[in-house]
Structure formats: structure tokens, C-alpha cells
Write a protein that holds these residues in place. Sequence first.
Motif, short mmCIF file in Angstrom:
data_model
loop_
_atom_site.label_atom_id
_atom_site.label_comp_id
_atom_site.label_asym_id
_atom_site.label_seq_id
_atom_site.Cartn_x
_atom_site.Cartn_y
_atom_site.Cartn_z
N ARG A 1 7.51 5.33 -5.84
CA ARG A 1 6.47 4.30 -5.69
C ARG A 1 7.11 3.03 -5.14
O ARG A 1 8.03 2.49 -5.74
N ALA A 2 6.58 2.56 -4.03
CA ALA A 2 7.08 1.32 -3.43
C ALA A 2 6.29 0.14 -4.00
O ALA A 2 5.22 0.31 -4.58
N LYS A 3 6.81 -1.05 -3.81
CA LYS A 3 6.17 -2.26 -4.32
C LYS A 3 4.81 -2.52 -3.66
O LYS A 3 3.94 -3.12 -4.26
N ASP A 4 4.67 -2.05 -2.42
CA ASP A 4 3.42 -2.30 -1.69
C ASP A 4 2.34 -1.26 -1.98
O ASP A 4 1.29 -1.26 -1.33
N GLY A 5 2.58 -0.34 -2.93
CA GLY A 5 1.57 0.64 -3.31
C GLY A 5 1.73 2.01 -2.67
O GLY A 5 1.00 2.94 -3.00
N ASP A 6 2.68 2.17 -1.76
CA ASP A 6 2.93 3.49 -1.16
C ASP A 6 3.57 4.40 -2.20
O ASP A 6 4.39 3.96 -3.00
N TRP A 7 3.21 5.67 -2.16
CA TRP A 7 3.83 6.62 -3.07
C TRP A 7 3.95 8.00 -2.42
O TRP A 7 3.16 8.37 -1.57
N ASN A 8 4.97 8.73 -2.82
CA ASN A 8 5.22 10.11 -2.39
C ASN A 8 5.64 10.92 -3.60
O ASN A 8 6.50 10.48 -4.36
#
Length: 147
Positions: free
Chosen positions: A80-87
Motif C-alpha cells: 500500500r502506497a501513501k497515495d492509496g495505490d495498492w497491489n
Amino acid sequence: MKQPSTFKRYLKMIRPFDWISVDGLFLAAFIPYVIFAVHENQQQQAEPQRVLTAVVTHDGHEVYRKRLTGHTGTSRFTYRAKDGDWNKIEVKDASVAITEANCQDQVCVRRGRITKPGQTIVCLPHKLLIEIKANKGGGSTGGMVTE
């Protein structure tokens, strides 16, 4: 009088040497496949003790590492990235894949599982890279990849 078909007319124009040329070119098209198959087979026999590791990096910084050699079962990791992206990343036996992502194109999910050294999965919108690296096993690195 009946006209011969177009196919029969062209068939009469072909000479015996033409068939030899076509057959030779057809066989030559498979030479690279044979060379690479033999090379890969020799490489696998020469390095039976190599250790495969899946390395996940985001924007050039390592975020996750999982040893694939000897791995059994299923391990899951969600980046999970800080900008809301997730994989969502899944390691199953000796393979790794991105199973879910919230990017628009879903190319990383459609890539499927990778199992061989040098193979990669890239999620360009999220700047995420998964690659399989190989290292000789045994030493004090414990299967970790040293570069």
C-alpha cells in the motif's frame, strides 16, 4: 476446353530447387529455439544449487523479499502506497504473481505467475516491480541475493 485452376498453374511453376529452399528456410527458423533450449538445459544442470528470490521494489526502493526456492504453500503480501495505490502479491510454491491491484489497466494482474530468474512483473501506474533473482545457495547469505 476447361481452364486449369489457379492453384494448379502456380504449382506447375514451382521447381524442385524451390521446394528444397523452402524446406531449408523452414528448418532454419527453428534453429534459435533449439539453441536457446539447449543453453537453458545446460544452465540448469550447471547450477543445481541456485536460490531464487522474489524482490519487490517500489520506485527503486526494496519493499519486500521472499525466497522462492523451497517455498511451499501460499504467502500473501499487500503493498500500500501513501497515495492509496495498492497491489496484492501472492507467492505460491515457487512462483509469484500480482493477484489484485487498483490500477486502471490491470496489465500487472494479467501477466500471471513468474517462476524463472530474470522474469519480471511491472505495474507502471504504481511504479512497482517484481523480479526473480538467482544466487548460488549455501553461503552465509541464507539465500539472499547479493549484488
